[in-house]
Design a protein around this motif. Structure first.
Motif, PDB file in Angstrom:
ATOM      1  N   GLY A   1       0.387  -0.787   0.175  1.00 26.92           N
ATOM      2  CA  GLY A   1       0.456  -0.042   0.365  1.00 26.92           C
ATOM      3  C   GLY A   1       1.087   0.992  -0.680  1.00 26.92           C
ATOM      4  O   GLY A   1       1.969   1.003   0.936  1.00 26.92           O
ATOM      5  N   ALA A   2       0.482   2.360  -0.793  1.00 26.95           N
ATOM      6  CA  ALA A   2       0.898   3.736  -0.614  1.00 26.95           C
ATOM      7  C   ALA A   2       0.604   4.548   1.008  1.00 26.95           C
ATOM      8  O   ALA A   2      -0.426   4.531   0.841  1.00 26.95           O
ATOM      9  CB  ALA A   2       0.866   4.232  -2.276  1.00 26.95           C
ATOM     10  N   VAL A   3       1.827   4.631   1.715  1.00 23.94           N
ATOM     11  CA  VAL A   3       1.289   5.223   2.815  1.00 23.94           C
ATOM     12  C   VAL A   3       0.810   7.197   2.424  1.00 23.94           C
ATOM     13  O   VAL A   3       0.013   7.045   3.647  1.00 23.94           O
ATOM     14  CB  VAL A   3       2.986   4.764   3.500  1.00 23.94           C
ATOM     15  N   GLY A   4       1.287   7.591   1.414  1.00 29.10           N
ATOM     16  CA  GLY A   4      -0.051   8.299   1.333  1.00 29.10           C
ATOM     17  C   GLY A   4      -0.927   8.982   0.623  1.00 29.10           C
ATOM     18  O   GLY A   4      -1.816   9.263   0.861  1.00 29.10           O
ATOM     19  N   ASP A   5      -1.850   7.514   0.220  1.00 31.60           N
ATOM     20  CA  ASP A   5      -2.309   7.969  -0.502  1.00 31.60           C
ATOM     21  C   ASP A   5      -3.775   6.429  -0.309  1.00 31.60           C
ATOM     22  O   ASP A   5      -4.733   6.415   0.110  1.00 31.60           O
ATOM     23  CB  ASP A   5      -2.373   7.265  -2.059  1.00 31.60           C
ATOM     24  N   ASP A   6      -2.896   5.484   0.433  1.00 31.36           N
ATOM     25  CA  ASP A   6      -3.486   4.178   0.344  1.00 31.36           C
ATOM     26  C   ASP A   6      -4.169   3.951   2.371  1.00 31.36           C
ATOM     27  O   ASP A   6      -3.718   3.352   2.887  1.00 31.36           O
ATOM     28  CB  ASP A   6      -3.433   2.815  -0.002  1.00 31.36           C
ATOM     29  N   LEU A   7      -5.056   5.159   2.620  1.00 38.91           N
ATOM     30  CA  LEU A   7      -5.063   4.767   4.575  1.00 38.91           C
ATOM     31  C   LEU A   7      -5.737   3.238   5.342  1.00 38.91           C
ATOM     32  O   LEU A   7      -5.429   2.840   6.172  1.00 38.91           O
ATOM     33  CB  LEU A   7      -5.996   5.675   5.160  1.00 38.91           C
ATOM     34  N   ALA A   8      -6.330   2.464   4.138  1.00 41.68           N
ATOM     35  CA  ALA A   8      -7.333   1.268   4.414  1.00 41.68           C
ATOM     36  C   ALA A   8      -5.368   0.315   4.789  1.00 41.68           C
ATOM     37  O   ALA A   8      -5.680  -0.605   5.886  1.00 41.68           O
ATOM     38  CB  ALA A   8      -7.732   0.862   3.942  1.00 41.68           C
ATOM     39  N   ALA A   9      -4.424   0.832   4.028  1.00 43.24           N
ATOM     40  CA  ALA A   9      -3.312  -0.374   4.566  1.00 43.24           C
ATOM     41  C   ALA A   9      -2.634   0.546   5.439  1.00 43.24           C
ATOM     42  O   ALA A   9      -1.591  -0.794   5.696  1.00 43.24           O
ATOM     43  CB  ALA A   9      -2.260  -0.011   3.012  1.00 43.24           C
ATOM     44  N   VAL A  10      -2.126   1.906   5.567  1.00 38.23           N
ATOM     45  CA  VAL A  10      -1.699   1.582   6.818  1.00 38.23           C
ATOM     46  C   VAL A  10      -2.290   1.497   7.678  1.00 38.23           C
ATOM     47  O   VAL A  10      -1.576   1.250   8.640  1.00 38.23           O
ATOM     48  CB  VAL A  10      -1.504   3.539   6.533  1.00 38.23           C
ATOM     49  N   ARG A  11      -3.561   1.221   7.614  1.00 43.33           N
ATOM     50  CA  ARG A  11      -4.260   1.017   9.409  1.00 43.33           C
ATOM     51  C   ARG A  11      -4.170  -0.573   9.535  1.00 43.33           C
ATOM     52  O   ARG A  11      -4.163  -0.885  10.734  1.00 43.33           O
ATOM     53  CB  ARG A  11      -6.004   1.190   8.644  1.00 43.33           C
ATOM     54  N   ARG A  12      -3.837  -0.919   8.166  1.00 46.78           N
ATOM     55  CA  ARG A  12      -4.103  -2.510   8.345  1.00 46.78           C
ATOM     56  C   ARG A  12      -2.744  -2.597   9.080  1.00 46.78           C
ATOM     57  O   ARG A  12      -2.048  -3.598   9.539  1.00 46.78           O
ATOM     58  CB  ARG A  12      -3.637  -3.344   6.892  1.00 46.78           C
ATOM     59  N   ALA A  13      -1.333  -1.904   8.226  1.00 43.52           N
ATOM     60  CA  ALA A  13       0.156  -2.317   8.737  1.00 43.52           C
ATOM     61  C   ALA A  13       0.347  -1.469  10.183  1.00 43.52           C
ATOM     62  O   ALA A  13       0.710  -2.830  10.998  1.00 43.52           O
ATOM     63  CB  ALA A  13       1.024  -1.886   8.063  1.00 43.52           C
ATOM     64  N   VAL A  14      -0.257  -0.754  10.363  1.00 40.76           N
ATOM     65  CA  VAL A  14      -0.571  -1.061  12.267  1.00 40.76           C
ATOM     66  C   VAL A  14      -0.614  -1.628  13.067  1.00 40.76           C
ATOM     67  O   VAL A  14      -0.055  -1.239  14.297  1.00 40.76           O
ATOM     68  CB  VAL A  14      -0.464   1.414  12.040  1.00 40.76           C
ATOM     69  N   ASP A  15      -2.137  -2.131  13.286  1.00 40.21           N
ATOM     70  CA  ASP A  15      -2.759  -3.027  13.596  1.00 40.21           C
ATOM     71  C   ASP A  15      -1.558  -4.060  14.279  1.00 40.21           C
ATOM     72  O   ASP A  15      -1.185  -4.232  13.648  1.00 40.21           O
ATOM     73  CB  ASP A  15      -4.141  -3.803  13.087  1.00 40.21           C
ATOM     74  N   GLY A  16      -1.814  -3.281  15.906  1.00 37.77           N
ATOM     75  CA  GLY A  16      -0.910  -4.265  16.637  1.00 37.77           C
ATOM     76  C   GLY A  16       0.582  -4.337  16.887  1.00 37.77           C
ATOM     77  O   GLY A  16       1.548  -5.018  17.147  1.00 37.77           O
ATOM     78  N   GLN A  17       1.163  -3.162  16.262  1.00 34.98           N
ATOM     79  CA  GLN A  17       2.392  -2.804  16.398  1.00 34.98           C
ATOM     80  C   GLN A  17       2.691  -1.852  17.644  1.00 34.98           C
ATOM     81  O   GLN A  17       1.634  -1.613  18.028  1.00 34.98           O
ATOM     82  CB  GLN A  17       2.646  -1.643  15.284  1.00 34.98           C
ATOM     83  N   ASP A  18       4.213  -1.860  18.151  1.00 32.96           N
ATOM     84  CA  ASP A  18       4.254  -2.039  19.652  1.00 32.96           C
ATOM     85  C   ASP A  18       4.937  -0.119  17.842  1.00 32.96           C
ATOM     86  O   ASP A  18       4.691   0.002  19.863  1.00 32.96           O
ATOM     87  CB  ASP A  18       5.609  -2.435  20.367  1.00 32.96           C
ATOM     88  N   ALA A  19       5.263  -0.036  17.994  1.00 29.80           N
ATOM     89  CA  ALA A  19       6.254   0.783  17.536  1.00 29.80           C
ATOM     90  C   ALA A  19       6.306   0.962  16.239  1.00 29.80           C
ATOM     91  O   ALA A  19       6.234   0.320  15.109  1.00 29.80           O
ATOM     92  CB  ALA A  19       7.826   1.507  17.949  1.00 29.80           C
ATOM     93  N   ILE A  20       6.379   2.775  15.705  1.00 31.66           N
ATOM     94  CA  ILE A  20       6.844   2.302  14.222  1.00 31.66           C
ATOM     95  C   ILE A  20       7.701   3.526  13.758  1.00 31.66           C
ATOM     96  O   ILE A  20       8.580   3.959  14.915  1.00 31.66           O
ATOM     97  CB  ILE A  20       5.641   3.446  13.417  1.00 31.66           C
ATOM     98  N   VAL A  21       8.512   3.016  12.601  1.00 34.82           N
ATOM     99  CA  VAL A  21       9.595   3.897  12.167  1.00 34.82           C
ATOM    100  C   VAL A  21       9.649   4.092  10.787  1.00 34.82           C
ATOM    101  O   VAL A  21       9.615   3.615   9.527  1.00 34.82           O
ATOM    102  CB  VAL A  21      11.398   2.427  12.533  1.00 34.82           C
TER     103      VAL A  21
END
Length: 218
Positions: A51-71
């Motif tokens: 997913g394109a982080v700047g264009d696909d909010l749904a993909a960003v939400r899937r990727a962030v779900d369950g994470q402890d942190a983001i870089v």
């Protein structure tokens, strides 16, 4: 060191690949969010979300779900150099912040070019002129990304850096809490990646802004 579930954004770039490498060496569970999964080398232990982080909010939400942190290892292809590509930092940061609030993820680290955001007031006038004229588009985007993160209420760390090199990792780089001119300005991608990872591994943020200096020559 406590094992973390870590999302790396911009993992196909030179800095992002270094963040992934260091994260795996530290024993973390790594998820990468990339525009095209086919462009990401298959690495054992790495989960790929397309997913394109700047264009696909749904993909960003899937990727962030369950994470402890983001870089975030994102950066704009500077107009001055390539004269192509869109500015993505602000849109990407807005999507990451929204997804982090949704899934209650608190920690994020992000690099920004020296001379952007709050660091601009500390830069010499030639760089100020450059960022206001020739690469104005990109630095306005960096400024907006920083403002979004600063207003997010999240535990964030912004790492200001000068220029990136492909030199090997060094133990001689340094990170100064607050804003001061990095010296030397040049830092290897491997060292900046380690700095970003150190920031999210810390139980609590040591500073919301760091000035990162490369290894001294000689």
């Amino acid at each position: 060191m406590t094992e973390m579930k870590l999302l790396v954004v911009g993992a196909n770039g030179g800095l992002g690949r270094q963040v992934v490498t260091h994260s795996l060496e530290h024993g973390h569970q790594v998820t990468v969010l990339v525009r095209r999964g086919a462009g990401q080398e298959e690495t054992p232990g790495v989960r790929i979300v397309e997913g394109a982080v700047g264009d696909d909010l749904a993909a960003v939400r899937r990727a962030v779900d369950g994470q402890d942190a983001i870089v975030s290892a994102l950066g704009n292809p500077l107009w001055l150099k390539a004269r192509t590509g869109s500015a993505v930092m602000a849109r990407a940061t807005a999507h990451l912040v929204a997804a982090m609030h949704l899934h209650q993820v608190r920690r994020i680290a992000m690099p920004l070019a020296w001379g952007s955001g709050d660091s601009r007031q500390h830069t010499a006038w030639p760089l100020k002129a450059l960022t206001r004229l020739l690469i104005r588009r990109d630095y306005q985007d960096f400024d907006t990304a920083e403002a979004i993160l600063a207003a997010s209420g999240l535990d964030f760390t912004i790492a200001y850096f000068g220029s990136l090199t492909d030199q090997p990792a060094s133990r001689a780089w340094s990170a100064h809490p607050g804003i001061k001119t990095p010296s030397p300005l040049a830092i290897s991608r491997s060292d900046l990646a380690q700095c970003l990872l150190d920031a999210v591994e810390s139980p609590s943020p040591t500073a919301d802004r760091l000035s990162v200096s490369g290894a001294p020559k000689g």
